[in-house]
Design a protein around this motif. Structure first.
Motif, PDB file in Angstrom:
ATOM      1  N   SER A  95     -14.282  33.252  47.694  1.00  0.00           N
ATOM      2  CA  SER A  95     -13.413  32.439  48.559  1.00  0.00           C
ATOM      3  C   SER A  95     -12.268  33.253  49.169  1.00  0.00           C
ATOM      4  O   SER A  95     -11.130  32.804  49.233  1.00  0.00           O
ATOM      5  CB  SER A  95     -12.842  31.240  47.769  1.00  0.00           C
ATOM      6  OG  SER A  95     -13.877  30.438  47.287  1.00  0.00           O
ATOM      7  N   ASP A 123     -10.587  34.589  52.334  1.00  0.00           N
ATOM      8  CA  ASP A 123     -10.630  34.106  53.715  1.00  0.00           C
ATOM      9  C   ASP A 123     -10.526  35.193  54.770  1.00  0.00           C
ATOM     10  O   ASP A 123     -10.579  34.909  55.964  1.00  0.00           O
ATOM     11  CB  ASP A 123      -9.539  33.057  53.946  1.00  0.00           C
ATOM     12  CG  ASP A 123      -8.131  33.636  53.799  1.00  0.00           C
ATOM     13  OD1 ASP A 123      -8.005  34.846  53.526  1.00  0.00           O
ATOM     14  OD2 ASP A 123      -7.157  32.870  53.950  1.00  0.00           O
ATOM     15  N   LEU A 179     -13.087  35.225  57.474  1.00  0.00           N
ATOM     16  CA  LEU A 179     -13.104  34.093  58.400  1.00  0.00           C
ATOM     17  C   LEU A 179     -11.829  33.982  59.223  1.00  0.00           C
ATOM     18  O   LEU A 179     -11.580  32.964  59.865  1.00  0.00           O
ATOM     19  CB  LEU A 179     -13.350  32.795  57.620  1.00  0.00           C
ATOM     20  CG  LEU A 179     -14.627  32.783  56.764  1.00  0.00           C
ATOM     21  CD1 LEU A 179     -14.844  31.423  56.142  1.00  0.00           C
ATOM     22  CD2 LEU A 179     -15.850  33.197  57.574  1.00  0.00           C
ATOM     23  N   ARG A 180     -11.024  35.046  59.195  1.00  0.00           N
ATOM     24  CA  ARG A 180      -9.846  35.077  60.055  1.00  0.00           C
ATOM     25  C   ARG A 180     -10.300  35.146  61.521  1.00  0.00           C
ATOM     26  O   ARG A 180     -11.389  35.640  61.818  1.00  0.00           O
ATOM     27  CB  ARG A 180      -8.966  36.284  59.721  1.00  0.00           C
ATOM     28  CG  ARG A 180      -8.282  36.171  58.356  1.00  0.00           C
ATOM     29  CD  ARG A 180      -7.529  37.454  58.051  1.00  0.00           C
ATOM     30  NE  ARG A 180      -6.449  37.666  59.012  1.00  0.00           N
ATOM     31  CZ  ARG A 180      -5.220  37.193  58.889  1.00  0.00           C
ATOM     32  NH1 ARG A 180      -4.893  36.486  57.814  1.00  0.00           N
ATOM     33  NH2 ARG A 180      -4.304  37.432  59.797  1.00  0.00           N
ATOM     34  N   GLN A 221     -16.376  27.424  53.004  1.00  0.00           N
ATOM     35  CA  GLN A 221     -14.950  27.560  53.304  1.00  0.00           C
ATOM     36  C   GLN A 221     -14.529  26.800  54.564  1.00  0.00           C
ATOM     37  O   GLN A 221     -13.365  26.838  54.943  1.00  0.00           O
ATOM     38  CB  GLN A 221     -14.587  29.047  53.427  1.00  0.00           C
ATOM     39  CG  GLN A 221     -14.823  29.820  52.138  1.00  0.00           C
ATOM     40  CD  GLN A 221     -14.428  31.281  52.256  1.00  0.00           C
ATOM     41  OE1 GLN A 221     -13.365  31.603  52.778  1.00  0.00           O
ATOM     42  NE2 GLN A 221     -15.273  32.175  51.767  1.00  0.00           N
TER      43      GLN A 221
END
Length: 361
Positions: free
Chosen positions: A222, A224, A227-228, A283
């Motif tokens: 997880s 992030d 996924l920025r 996410q």
């Protein structure tokens, strides 16, 4: 340190509770202690051996229990728990440039060791927390993720390219009449090229496998960073690109003889990719939207083909397969929505298009 006598000495130290060597090795991976990344990599190799991250070929069975005991001691040491993950991530970045003439290839082997280490550390909750803490250093972790993606793209691309060439040569050799009509010198060159390509694929597949598995491990934590906004399109495009080779029409080019001896396992790679898709989708919906935005490789057929292969070969546990099915359905939904939006844009009258574009800025 890697000799049998040194190993024996360390085992004795373990019995006496002397952990100074562990501290020395971990501290030697610190850039503020040892600036040269090549020397830090050597310290890491020694640490990996004693931490039982990867058993050496030919190791005697009698040494395994003692080595496992020592491995637990190394990885549970307070200095390791605190510093091993941040030192490893920093070394992954710094090994890009060592000043050595062989630095381009050296970095892949060092990073494979780091991938093996980080994969082993996932077994410990303390290291998973340490990794999340490191990911909060946005600048450092973005460097790390960028280099991980660069490595994944380069290594898998090289493997796919060489496999295609191997397939071409093997196809020529299947037609014996045609093969022996080729001049002897040319046949010899093709056979030599085939052998070189097989050796190349054997080495690079091994490196690529560990790199992709590291990506899978990180996606399962997880984090992030992937996924920025500045990363998500690149990550999704890379995954789609490799999925297209493993499930699309191009996969026939990868069907070479004795692929297992070349360390190339397309089913393992497909399974790993599927789990990465699942982990990122967990996410939030932004990942599926990025997958659909990819104009280069995205196709619903690819995901349906992947699902068919995963089901027919039972490559995923039932619960994970069910998650991938839900992801594919969600992608289908997002793809339909994107088509409607694109159609709406196409229907804008030309006299309003300039005004629309201007107002978008």
């Amino acid at each position: 340190l890697s000799s049998s006598s040194a190993a024996s000495d360390v085992y004795k130290r373990q019995v006496r509770g002397d952990t100074s060597l562990i501290e020395l090795l971990v501290e030697s991976c610190d850039v503020t202690v040892v600036n040269n990344p090549h020397l830090r990599a050597k310290a890491l190799e020694t640490l990996l051996y004693f931490a039982d991250v990867e058993m050496e070929e030919g190791a005697s069975r009698e040494s395994i229990p003692a080595k496992r005991t020592l491995g637990k001691m190394v990885l549970s040491h307070p200095v390791s728990l605190k510093l091993l993950v941040p030192h490893s991530i920093k070394l992954y970045i710094d090994i890009e440039s060592t000043g050595r003439t062989t630095q381009f290839y050296d970095k892949f082997f060092v990073r494979r060791h780091l991938a093996l280490l980080l994969k082993r550390l996932r077994e410990f909750p303390e290291y998973r927390e340490s990794l999340k803490t490191c990911s909060q250093d946005t600048k450092l972790f973005l460097y790390f993720v960028n280099m991980l993606l660069n490595d994944s793209i380069y290594l898998l691309d090289e493997v796919l390219l060489k496999l295609t060439k191997i397939k071409e040569t093997e196809s020529k050799m299947l037609n014996r009449e045609e093969w022996f009509n080729i001049p002897a010198d040319t046949r010899h060159e093709l056979e030599q090229e085939l052998q070189n390509n097989q050796m190349y694929v054997g080495t690079f597949s091994r490196l690529a496998n560990e790199t992709v598995l590291l990506l899978h491990y990180l996606s399962d934590n997880s984090i992030d960073t992937f996924l920025r906004p500045e990363m998500i399109d690149r990550v999704s495009a890379m995954l789609n690109y490799f999925l297209s080779h493993l499930t699309g029409p191009q996969r026939k080019n990868l069907a070479v003889k004795r692929s297992n001896k070349l360390n190339f396992n397309p089913r393992m790679l497909l399974t790993t990719l599927a789990q990465i898709y699942i982990n990122f989708h967990r996410q939030g919906s932004s990942f599926a939207e990025a997958v659909v935005r990819d104009d280069r490789s995205f196709s619903l057929d690819l995901f349906n083909d992947a699902l068919r292969i995963l089901k027919s070969h039972k490559l995923l546990p039932p619960d994970r397969l069910a998650e991938f099915v839900r992801f594919v359905k969600f992608v289908e939904k997002k793809s339909s929505e994107k088509k409607v939006e694109d159609q709406a844009l196409d229907d804008i009258p030309e006299e309003f298009l300039g005004l629309f574009i201007f107002s978008s800025f």
